[in-house]
Scaffold this active site. Structure first.
Site, PDB file in Angstrom:
ATOM      1  N   ASP A 168       5.810 -29.171  29.808  1.00 41.74           N
ATOM      2  CA  ASP A 168       5.741 -29.363  31.279  1.00 41.74           C
ATOM      3  C   ASP A 168       5.198 -30.625  31.888  1.00 41.74           C
ATOM      4  O   ASP A 168       5.520 -31.103  32.731  1.00 41.74           O
ATOM      5  CB  ASP A 168       4.773 -28.215  31.771  1.00 41.74           C
ATOM      6  CG  ASP A 168       5.385 -26.816  31.315  1.00 41.74           C
ATOM      7  OD1 ASP A 168       6.161 -26.802  30.575  1.00 41.74           O
ATOM      8  OD2 ASP A 168       4.794 -25.796  31.854  1.00 41.74           O
ATOM      9  N   GLU A 399      -4.373 -22.533  22.868  1.00 43.40           N
ATOM     10  CA  GLU A 399      -2.989 -22.789  23.074  1.00 43.40           C
ATOM     11  C   GLU A 399      -2.513 -24.314  22.637  1.00 43.40           C
ATOM     12  O   GLU A 399      -1.209 -24.509  22.164  1.00 43.40           O
ATOM     13  CB  GLU A 399      -3.231 -22.935  24.707  1.00 43.40           C
ATOM     14  CG  GLU A 399      -1.565 -23.327  25.233  1.00 43.40           C
ATOM     15  CD  GLU A 399      -1.890 -23.545  26.838  1.00 43.40           C
ATOM     16  OE1 GLU A 399      -2.915 -23.373  27.323  1.00 43.40           O
ATOM     17  OE2 GLU A 399      -0.755 -23.311  27.600  1.00 43.40           O
TER      18      GLU A 399
HETATM   19  C1  GLC Z   1       3.128 -23.781  29.416  1.00 45.76           C
HETATM   20  C2  GLC Z   1       4.118 -24.462  28.290  1.00 45.76           C
HETATM   21  C3  GLC Z   1       5.311 -23.922  28.012  1.00 45.76           C
HETATM   22  C4  GLC Z   1       4.932 -22.336  27.576  1.00 45.76           C
HETATM   23  C5  GLC Z   1       4.030 -21.898  28.614  1.00 45.76           C
HETATM   24  C6  GLC Z   1       3.701 -20.277  28.050  1.00 45.76           C
HETATM   25  O1  GLC Z   1       3.848 -23.877  30.537  1.00 45.76           O
HETATM   26  O2  GLC Z   1       4.213 -25.719  28.770  1.00 45.76           O
HETATM   27  O3  GLC Z   1       5.794 -24.479  27.063  1.00 45.76           O
HETATM   28  O4  GLC Z   1       6.017 -21.617  27.475  1.00 45.76           O
HETATM   29  O5  GLC Z   1       2.941 -22.461  28.870  1.00 45.76           O
HETATM   30  O6  GLC Z   1       2.903 -20.224  26.983  1.00 45.76           O
END
Ligand code: GLC
Length: 434
Positions: A168, A399
């Site tokens: 993102d 994460e």
């Molecule tokens: C963020 C990440 C994306 C992922 C989401 C949920 O938006 O950039 O890749 O799918 O989190 O983990």
């Protein structure tokens, strides 16, 4: 191994009604590619969970074949922005009324995930039946990408929102995003939720967020239909990772068709064009890595970053190119980075802490690990796996993680959300049998 027990417990705690959420609070719904990676992990110890996760994801597929990046299975959960009412995906006539969803997609991981599941569960007739039943839906998803997102018929599809890329907040998107001018009234008022849950310095800036909302609104204006969006969007990119993953999944669809006597004629056609154009259009000799292509500016996106390594996983590069990618990783490791930083460590945009601008991501390591093995780069693969394990053991199932070794020494936790599903599942899959 106590970490494996912990990892399974995390997935259990994140389990809702037949699927997992990535982590509570920050991401309380079903995310598309997260779901795929979780299904991969759970397939090693509970195949019912794994298939249920995938089935649930496909319950949100649109009539045009799109798999949305978020499925809002619970409409009572109000802590997330943008929520289903902000997306208002019903503007597209083919979006299901339930579950509600976002209007964009994410990496096409399900082909390679189901291939892996089929291999390990070859003697299980339920798995074969499941794959046969989902196979046409998978083809429809790939068809969506070729039909709606590839206006010049190059076999390379575009994304029109950074959230589709899965990476993102990468600096990759900065130049295109800067083309967006936010004037008063050009986007609706909104209230961010992420910064009240995670640390602000680990999340995208406000400036960025306004532009994310702008692109969302643009999608909505055109009923989330790629053809018109392509004409207007200031952000239009053939992403290196997204297309490499599609190519990998295409290969896997073809292999599964051979195994299960299914029809993959259409996929074979798509794949020929995609593979050759990928290698021609997205290799950058100067940087020694694959890059994206900005269709609006008509030029390559000139950055070295983690998505450019994923073609190894799709077996796109020849030996000479693959050697360069391997050398790049070895160099990073020798220079004091855990593999694999998400962005070019020598760039002024590199930030080892902020979302997608430098930290290490678990599922990325999983894909690159597989790619290295496919090319016989066992030593680098071993380093990459050991690095990931070290980060998890020292910092927990977060994460994402700090990429600079010297900084990790001072830390006792990772970044972003804690007790994260794909961190747990990537860990389980990489360490199965140990
Ligand atoms: C963020 C990440 C994306 C992922 C989401 C949920 O938006 O950039 O890749 O799918 O989190 O983990």
């Amino acid at each position: 191994m106590k970490e494996l027990v912990k990892a399974k417990q995390i997935i259990k705690n994140n389990w809702r009604d037949g699927f997992t959420i990535p982590t509570s609070k920050l991401y309380p719904f079903q995310w598309m590619w997260d779901s795929g990676f979780v299904a991969l992990g759970t397939s090693t110890y509970d195949i019912r969970m794994s298939l249920s996760e995938i089935k649930k994801m496909f319950s949100g597929q649109w009539k045009n074949g799109m798999l949305p990046h978020i499925l809002f299975h619970s409409e009572n959960e109000k802590t997330y922005f943008p929520n289903f009412d902000f997306w208002n995906s019903q503007v597209n006539f083919g979006a299901p009324v339930s579950p509600k969803s976002s209007g964009i997609t994410q990496p096409a991981v399900f082909g390679f995930i189901l291939r892996d599941i089929l291999k390990t569960h070859w003697s299980n007739p339920d798995v074969k039946d499941f794959i046969k039943s989902i196979y046409p839906k998978l083809i429809n998803y790939h068809r969506f990408l070729y039909d709606y997102r590839d206006p010049n018929k190059e076999g390379l599809f575009f994304i029109y929102h950074p959230w589709e890329s899965g990476r993102d907040n990468s600096p990759l998107w900065d130049e295109s995003m800067d083309r967006i001018v936010i004037k008063p009234g050009s986007i609706p008022a909104y209230q961010r939720r992420d910064t009240s849950i995670a640390n602000e310095d680990e999340r995208p800036t406000q400036d960025k967020y306004d532009r994310y909302v702008y692109l969302l609104e643009l999608g909505k204006k055109y009923k989330y239909d790629g053809k018109e969006i392509a004409e207007e969007s200031p952000f239009l990119i053939q992403d290196s990772m997204m297309n490499a993953i599609l190519i990998k999944s295409n290969d896997c669809l073809i292999e599964m068709a051979d195994d299960l006597n299914l029809d993959a004629k259409q996929v074979v056609e798509w794949q020929g064009l995609s593979k050759s154009n990928y290698d021609k259009k997205l290799w950058n000799e100067e940087l020694g890595i694959y890059v994206g292509y900005d269709l609006r500016a008509e030029k390559q996106v000139m950055h070295k970053e983690i998505g450019g390594l994923v073609p190894l996983f799709a077996q796109i590069p020849d030996t000479a190119r693959a050697n360069k990618l391997n050398a790049y990783l070895k160099d990073l490791s020798e220079r004091g980075f855990y593999l694999c930083p998400s962005f070019d460590v020598d760039s002024p945009h590199f930030d080892s802490k902020r979302y997608w601008r430098g930290p290490v991501w678990p599922q990325m390591n999983w894909m690159i690990y597989q790619g290295l093995i496919l090319y016989g780069f066992q030593k680098t693969a071993d380093i990459l796996k050991a690095d990931f394990n070290t980060l998890v053991h020292k910092l927990g199932f977060f994460e994402y993680f700090e990429s600079q070794k010297s900084k990790v020494e001072q830390l006792n936790k990772g970044y972003g959300g804690n007790n994260f599903s794909w961190t747990a599942s990537s860990y389980i899959h990489l360490n199965q049998g140990e």
